[in-house]
Design an enzyme around this catalytic site. Sequence first.
Site, PDB file in Angstrom:
ATOM      1  N   TYR A 170       7.632   1.957  -7.608  1.00 35.53           N
ATOM      2  CA  TYR A 170       7.000   0.639  -7.678  1.00 35.53           C
ATOM      3  C   TYR A 170       6.606   0.295  -9.118  1.00 35.53           C
ATOM      4  CZ  TYR A 170       6.725   1.448  -2.646  1.00 35.53           C
ATOM      5  OH  TYR A 170       7.038   1.723  -1.341  1.00 35.53           O
ATOM      6  N   GLU A 189       0.859  -1.186   0.000  1.00 36.87           N
ATOM      7  CA  GLU A 189       0.000   0.000   0.000  1.00 36.87           C
ATOM      8  C   GLU A 189       0.890   1.230   0.000  1.00 36.87           C
ATOM      9  OE1 GLU A 189      -0.617  -2.058   2.862  1.00 36.87           O
ATOM     10  OE2 GLU A 189      -2.354  -3.133   2.079  1.00 36.87           O
TER      11      GLU A 189
HETATM   12  C1  COA Z   1      10.066   6.103  -1.389  1.00 41.14           C
HETATM   13  C2  COA Z   1      11.525   5.840  -0.991  1.00 41.14           C
HETATM   14  C3  COA Z   1      11.616   4.564  -0.177  1.00 41.14           C
HETATM   15  C4  COA Z   1      12.378   5.718  -2.267  1.00 41.14           C
HETATM   16  O1  COA Z   1      13.710   5.413  -1.894  1.00 41.14           O
HETATM   17  P1  COA Z   1      14.945   5.816  -2.803  1.00 41.14           P
HETATM   18  O2  COA Z   1      16.121   5.010  -2.380  1.00 41.14           O
HETATM   19  O3  COA Z   1      15.096   7.291  -2.803  1.00 41.14           O
HETATM   20  O4  COA Z   1      14.445   5.358  -4.257  1.00 41.14           O
HETATM   21  P2  COA Z   1      15.390   4.963  -5.479  1.00 41.14           P
HETATM   22  O5  COA Z   1      16.576   5.877  -5.510  1.00 41.14           O
HETATM   23  O6  COA Z   1      15.651   3.501  -5.464  1.00 41.14           O
HETATM   24  O7  COA Z   1      14.420   5.333  -6.696  1.00 41.14           O
HETATM   25  C5  COA Z   1      14.366   4.555  -7.873  1.00 41.14           C
HETATM   26  C6  COA Z   1      13.433   5.259  -8.835  1.00 41.14           C
HETATM   27  O8  COA Z   1      12.126   5.432  -8.251  1.00 41.14           O
HETATM   28  C7  COA Z   1      11.591   6.732  -8.629  1.00 41.14           C
HETATM   29  N1  COA Z   1      11.551   7.593  -7.458  1.00 41.14           N
HETATM   30  C8  COA Z   1      11.937   7.307  -6.193  1.00 41.14           C
HETATM   31  N2  COA Z   1      11.687   8.347  -5.365  1.00 41.14           N
HETATM   32  C9  COA Z   1      11.137   9.325  -6.136  1.00 41.14           C
HETATM   33  C10 COA Z   1      10.672  10.643  -5.870  1.00 41.14           C
HETATM   34  N3  COA Z   1      10.710  11.182  -4.639  1.00 41.14           N
HETATM   35  N4  COA Z   1      10.163  11.367  -6.887  1.00 41.14           N
HETATM   36  C11 COA Z   1      10.098  10.857  -8.129  1.00 41.14           C
HETATM   37  N5  COA Z   1      10.550   9.613  -8.470  1.00 41.14           N
HETATM   38  C12 COA Z   1      11.050   8.860  -7.469  1.00 41.14           C
HETATM   39  C13 COA Z   1      12.548   7.282  -9.667  1.00 41.14           C
HETATM   40  O9  COA Z   1      12.117   6.774 -10.922  1.00 41.14           O
HETATM   41  C14 COA Z   1      13.863   6.668  -9.230  1.00 41.14           C
HETATM   42  O10 COA Z   1      14.804   6.571 -10.264  1.00 41.14           O
HETATM   43  P3  COA Z   1      15.734   7.869 -10.606  1.00 41.14           P
HETATM   44  O11 COA Z   1      16.263   8.398  -9.309  1.00 41.14           O
HETATM   45  O12 COA Z   1      16.781   7.276 -11.503  1.00 41.14           O
HETATM   46  O13 COA Z   1      14.820   8.853 -11.286  1.00 41.14           O
HETATM   47  C15 COA Z   1      12.093   7.057  -0.167  1.00 41.14           C
HETATM   48  O14 COA Z   1      11.788   8.260  -0.862  1.00 41.14           O
HETATM   49  C16 COA Z   1      11.543   7.153   1.237  1.00 41.14           C
HETATM   50  O15 COA Z   1      12.072   6.549   2.158  1.00 41.14           O
HETATM   51  N6  COA Z   1      10.447   7.926   1.404  1.00 41.14           N
HETATM   52  C17 COA Z   1       9.809   8.099   2.720  1.00 41.14           C
HETATM   53  C18 COA Z   1       9.094   6.839   3.155  1.00 41.14           C
HETATM   54  C19 COA Z   1       8.152   6.313   2.099  1.00 41.14           C
HETATM   55  O16 COA Z   1       7.422   7.070   1.456  1.00 41.14           O
HETATM   56  N7  COA Z   1       8.176   4.987   1.914  1.00 41.14           N
HETATM   57  C20 COA Z   1       7.290   4.316   0.985  1.00 41.14           C
HETATM   58  C21 COA Z   1       6.027   3.986   1.662  1.00 41.14           C
HETATM   59  S1  COA Z   1       4.928   3.066   0.608  1.00 41.14           S
END
Ligand code: COA
Length: 160
Positions: free
Chosen positions: A124, A112
């Site tokens: 995702y 979710e």
């Molecule tokens: C969501 C989260 C886990 C992503 O972690 P991350 O390590 O930054 O993600 P990645 O670097 O592996 O991202 C891979 C791809 O996903 C997409 N992506 C990830 N975060 C993004 C953002 N904030 N905005 C847009 N695209 C995003 C992009 O396509 C990215 O590739 P790119 O950087 O080459 O464009 C992180 O932002 C986080 O911890 N957020 C707060 C908690 C949260 O929301 N968790 C998810 C709950 S469902």
Amino acid sequence: MSEAVFGPDSIRLMELDDLDAVMAIETAAQLTPWTRSHFGDCLKNANYLCQVVVDRDDEPVAFLILSRILDETHVLNVVVAPALQRRGIARLMLEQAMEAARNDAMTVMYLEVRETNTGAQLLYERLGFEVCGVRKNYYRRGDGHENAVLMQCLLSGGHK
Ligand SMILES: CC(C)(COP(=O)(O)OP(=O)(O)OC[C@H]1O[C@@H](n2cnc3c(N)ncnc32)[C@H](O)[C@@H]1OP(=O)(O)O)[C@@H](O)C(=O)NCCC(=O)NCCS
């Protein structure tokens, strides 16, 4: 000092001693953070897989918590420390978890995500997840609530 690089060797199981660092990441990154006892309960649950990504000092910088029941796995929490986001760490954790689930003959991974969390939704989608439903008012947000988007990824061409 060279930039930290994270790869499959940076992933290990979460331990009780990691909970200070895990709580710091959770409270820094989440709108409605889990409590410490919530993480403690996950560590005790044999159906849950709790992993961290660690830096060179073995300090957690990210974590992933999954439930694994029969042929279904469910992402319960995934967070990357704000300073290290957009470096592929979430993708690394999830790809590894999906590969492990496939190897264990699991057929589907669910999660979710907040309707407003479009960055996570894009992550995702890029991993092969698709929207399969909405849970109304699933998350707290300020004084109100927010819908959850339910997403699934078929792991082995199975039908659900
Ligand atoms: C969501 C989260 C886990 C992503 O972690 P991350 O390590 O930054 O993600 P990645 O670097 O592996 O991202 C891979 C791809 O996903 C997409 N992506 C990830 N975060 C993004 C953002 N904030 N905005 C847009 N695209 C995003 C992009 O396509 C990215 O590739 P790119 O950087 O080459 O464009 C992180 O932002 C986080 O911890 N957020 C707060 C908690 C949260 O929301 N968790 C998810 C709950 S469902």
